[in-house]
Design a protein around this motif. Sequence first.
Motif, mmCIF file in Angstrom:
data_model
loop_
_atom_site.group_PDB
_atom_site.id
_atom_site.type_symbol
_atom_site.label_atom_id
_atom_site.label_comp_id
_atom_site.label_asym_id
_atom_site.label_seq_id
_atom_site.Cartn_x
_atom_site.Cartn_y
_atom_site.Cartn_z
ATOM 1 N N PRO A 268 39.487 45.409 34.605
ATOM 2 C CA PRO A 268 38.441 44.336 34.456
ATOM 3 C C PRO A 268 38.480 43.339 34.950
ATOM 4 C CG PRO A 268 39.389 44.046 32.212
ATOM 5 C CD PRO A 268 40.419 45.154 33.482
ATOM 6 N N LEU A 269 37.872 43.168 36.509
ATOM 7 C CA LEU A 269 38.107 42.756 37.549
ATOM 8 C C LEU A 269 36.729 41.346 37.712
ATOM 9 C CD1 LEU A 269 39.350 43.755 40.779
ATOM 10 C CD2 LEU A 269 40.788 42.550 38.440
ATOM 11 N N SER A 270 36.217 41.332 36.628
ATOM 12 C CA SER A 270 34.768 40.894 36.385
ATOM 13 C C SER A 270 34.140 41.002 34.402
ATOM 14 C CB SER A 270 33.054 41.162 36.324
ATOM 15 O OG SER A 270 32.744 42.740 36.345
ATOM 16 N N GLN A 273 37.096 40.140 30.379
ATOM 17 C CA GLN A 273 38.581 40.622 30.950
ATOM 18 C C GLN A 273 38.582 40.199 31.717
ATOM 19 O OE1 GLN A 273 40.117 41.317 28.024
ATOM 20 N NE2 GLN A 273 39.003 41.427 26.869
ATOM 21 N N GLN A 274 37.746 39.502 32.478
ATOM 22 C CA GLN A 274 38.936 38.710 34.065
ATOM 23 C C GLN A 274 39.702 38.418 34.242
ATOM 24 O OE1 GLN A 274 35.528 35.973 36.012
ATOM 25 N NE2 GLN A 274 36.421 37.209 37.832
ATOM 26 N N ALA A 275 39.814 37.232 33.651
ATOM 27 C CA ALA A 275 41.276 36.650 33.707
ATOM 28 C C ALA A 275 42.509 37.724 32.951
ATOM 29 C CB ALA A 275 41.335 35.751 33.292
ATOM 30 N N ALA A 276 42.429 38.903 32.735
ATOM 31 C CA ALA A 276 43.539 39.109 32.273
ATOM 32 C C ALA A 276 43.745 40.275 33.360
ATOM 33 C CB ALA A 276 43.563 39.930 31.099
ATOM 34 N N GLY A 277 42.709 40.677 34.122
ATOM 35 C CA GLY A 277 42.705 42.068 34.655
ATOM 36 C C GLY A 277 43.196 41.247 36.153
ATOM 37 N N MET A 278 43.122 40.312 36.593
ATOM 38 C CA MET A 278 43.283 39.126 37.543
ATOM 39 C C MET A 278 44.434 39.030 37.793
ATOM 40 S SD MET A 278 40.269 37.085 38.726
ATOM 41 C CE MET A 278 40.637 36.125 39.787
ATOM 42 N N ALA A 279 45.604 38.843 36.497
ATOM 43 C CA ALA A 279 46.682 38.593 36.207
ATOM 44 C C ALA A 279 47.646 39.379 37.037
ATOM 45 C CB ALA A 279 47.133 38.042 35.023
ATOM 46 N N VAL A 301 41.505 49.332 44.759
ATOM 47 C CA VAL A 301 41.593 48.927 43.486
ATOM 48 C C VAL A 301 39.762 48.670 43.401
ATOM 49 C CG1 VAL A 301 42.052 46.328 42.287
ATOM 50 C CG2 VAL A 301 43.028 46.260 44.254
ATOM 51 N N TYR A 302 39.385 48.927 41.761
ATOM 52 C CA TYR A 302 37.939 49.362 41.282
ATOM 53 C C TYR A 302 38.227 48.532 39.894
ATOM 54 C CZ TYR A 302 39.018 54.026 44.473
ATOM 55 O OH TYR A 302 39.284 54.621 44.908
ATOM 56 N N ASP A 303 36.659 47.575 40.387
ATOM 57 C CA ASP A 303 36.309 47.031 38.837
ATOM 58 C C ASP A 303 35.805 47.951 38.050
ATOM 59 O OD1 ASP A 303 36.017 45.446 37.351
ATOM 60 O OD2 ASP A 303 34.196 44.090 38.472
ATOM 61 N N SER A 304 36.287 48.237 36.412
ATOM 62 C CA SER A 304 36.580 48.602 35.522
ATOM 63 C C SER A 304 35.098 48.192 35.020
ATOM 64 C CB SER A 304 37.531 49.609 34.858
ATOM 65 O OG SER A 304 38.242 47.830 34.213
ATOM 66 N N LEU A 328 42.578 48.557 31.539
ATOM 67 C CA LEU A 328 43.274 47.681 30.756
ATOM 68 C C LEU A 328 42.988 48.026 29.270
ATOM 69 C CD1 LEU A 328 45.619 45.729 31.060
ATOM 70 C CD2 LEU A 328 43.516 44.024 31.754
ATOM 71 N N THR A 329 41.957 47.985 28.990
ATOM 72 C CA THR A 329 41.689 48.366 27.919
ATOM 73 C C THR A 329 41.729 49.021 26.935
ATOM 74 O OG1 THR A 329 39.348 48.491 27.842
ATOM 75 C CG2 THR A 329 39.758 46.395 28.121
ATOM 76 N N LYS A 330 42.358 49.361 24.887
ATOM 77 C CA LYS A 330 41.832 50.138 24.664
ATOM 78 C C LYS A 330 40.638 50.945 24.376
ATOM 79 C CE LYS A 330 44.114 49.636 20.637
ATOM 80 N NZ LYS A 330 45.276 51.137 20.471
ATOM 81 N N ASP A 331 40.210 51.118 24.700
ATOM 82 C CA ASP A 331 38.854 51.528 24.689
ATOM 83 C C ASP A 331 38.632 52.229 26.283
ATOM 84 O OD1 ASP A 331 37.892 50.711 22.098
ATOM 85 O OD2 ASP A 331 36.499 48.917 22.437
ATOM 86 N N GLU A 332 39.122 51.508 26.934
ATOM 87 C CA GLU A 332 38.375 52.523 28.757
ATOM 88 C C GLU A 332 40.074 53.413 28.856
ATOM 89 O OE1 GLU A 332 37.631 48.703 31.058
ATOM 90 O OE2 GLU A 332 39.183 48.869 30.717
ATOM 91 N N VAL A 333 40.734 53.101 27.995
ATOM 92 C CA VAL A 333 42.032 53.906 28.182
ATOM 93 C C VAL A 333 41.811 55.389 26.713
ATOM 94 C CG1 VAL A 333 44.593 55.104 27.220
ATOM 95 C CG2 VAL A 333 43.877 52.012 28.063
ATOM 96 N N THR A 334 41.576 54.967 26.059
ATOM 97 C CA THR A 334 40.561 56.309 25.236
ATOM 98 C C THR A 334 39.787 57.358 26.509
ATOM 99 O OG1 THR A 334 41.163 54.954 23.299
ATOM 100 C CG2 THR A 334 39.882 56.753 23.143
#
Length: 618
Positions: A268-270, A273-279, A301-304, A328-334
């Motif tokens: 997630p680059l926007s 969760q943008q800050a976490a994704g960028m780190a 690189v893709y912005d989920s 990165l997030t649980k919902d996305e992984v699921t």
Amino acid sequence: MTALASIILAIAVTACTPTRVVEDSPAVVTDRQVDQAETLSRKGDFKGAARTYENLAAQSPGELRDRFLLRAAREYVRADDTARATTLLNQVSASLPRADFGLRSLVAAELALRGGRGDRALAELDRIPQPIPRELSPDVLELRARALFALNRPAAGVSTALERERTLSTQEEIRANQRLIWQGLQKSAAGNADFTPPAGASQTVTGWLDLGRAALGTARNPFSANEDIAQWRTRYPSHPANSLLAEDVLPQLNIGLDYPTQIALILPLSGRQQAAGMAVRDGFLAALLQQEASRRPLLNVYDSAEMGATTAYRQAVADGAQFIVGPLTKDEVTAIATSGETSVLTLALNQTNENVSPPPMLFQFSLDPEEEARQVAQRVTADGRMRGLVLLPNNEWGQRVFRAFDTELKTLGGQIAGMKFYDPAARDYSQPITELLLINESRARANALFAALGTRMEFEPRRRGDAQFVFVGAQPVQGRSLRPALRFHMAEELAVYATSDIFEPDAQGNNDLEGVIFPDMPWVISPDAASSQLRTTLSRHWPVRARGRGRLYAFGFDACRIVPLLKAGQFGSAHAIPGMTGLLSIDENGHVKRELDWAKVSGGRATPLGTAATASVR
């Protein structure tokens, strides 16, 4: 060969031999099951062997039952199921025949070492009656060497391993012993050990210790390892470690750097969760950019957050990705796990929901607080503290942490004497703390006594005395209030354990966490040169992210490191790598396991504890 691999099963089962056998006698059945267990163990099915021995123990009386329980515990250790091994070992009678005492000490020492207690492992080995049987000697010396390396005593570890080498007969065994030294040097280097050779050390010992300075960098950050090893080989051209480096270490490094030609990173680059994704992205790029340009894979690189995780995944596959890292997030992984579209090797940077079974090509890597809670339970019991209190936030995170801690503590024979959930939004935690410590009950008893006597006397309330530790779950803001409140309410002498969430690197408020013991990633608490160099790089280039998102940066760095392991199919603890987020390995369920380092807050700083017991909490 593992530390227990050469123990010979010697169980005498006697039976009469009838002229005509109508059905198998109990002795024949037992012999058959023993053979089956040994065969399973030789084939690497350690859990199958352990279950077979457990069944035999259930059918056997007295000393025979203890012998089978010991062998079941040994096999569970080999299967990395230390919780079950501990449970079975605790069921073994204290009065063992002399012939079984060595195996009991070996299993207990192995469990102590895996629980972070090198000192206890040495004590268990010292309990083996002298003289040590010849067939046990290699295993005893192996465990002793590993314990010494874990205790940051590399010179003694090398000397012990070389003593072990003299008991070996085949070249294969000698090579395995050299790998033992190499891995031990990496362990000691991670603890910032002193590699100065002792007075009178041989050239062989001196060379091994000098190699220790390059060992950790080779494991933690292999991209720059070849040059360090080449310089060492120039200094020690005839050292016996040269063959190990040429035939094992350097080829392994090449495997460790063998990336797919095209990788996709979905983050997630926007959005929120943008800050976490960028780190995470920056950490991944930092690892990738350390490779030679000619060997570096193509990265897309893709912005989920913008595309949606499933759409981003489909696009990455369509663009030719051979390996996908994220989302990165649980919902996305699921969502990815249940989409039915996992068609390439995928390293998800979180876990699926509990009721979702991931597809075969999807692996899961996360900074999991529940795994940390289990490691805290292992630590408190290894420190000899079996009964304690629990103080956690009243939210979903606190419930998850409690379940993991409670289950692991009970499995290891520990007990929760009392627990309280607190409101994480509150500013005053006096009520849950006084209730947890039973101070309110002390005051109530005193008031009842005063009422009965019709007078008042000088009174000082007392806290409960049936606990040896407090396990606190908290974010930094809550932790800096909870720790002083515990101290104020007369819990000063109780050891306080926490997960890494309580500690924020480089924060002034950490002075209020004095004495708190917690597990964390090497990135945060390790003093070794490889970790320090990367921390410095992050602080120089991204100072804002270094302060607030350093753990996620290290998470991204390690995600990049894991890609070659998955590509090469290197699973299990035998292929563990010392990462920035912990000692990393991939288990049979496709989860990346993290073995963390330990620290204690002293003067506002995280002071590494290594594997020694934490007897003092002040």
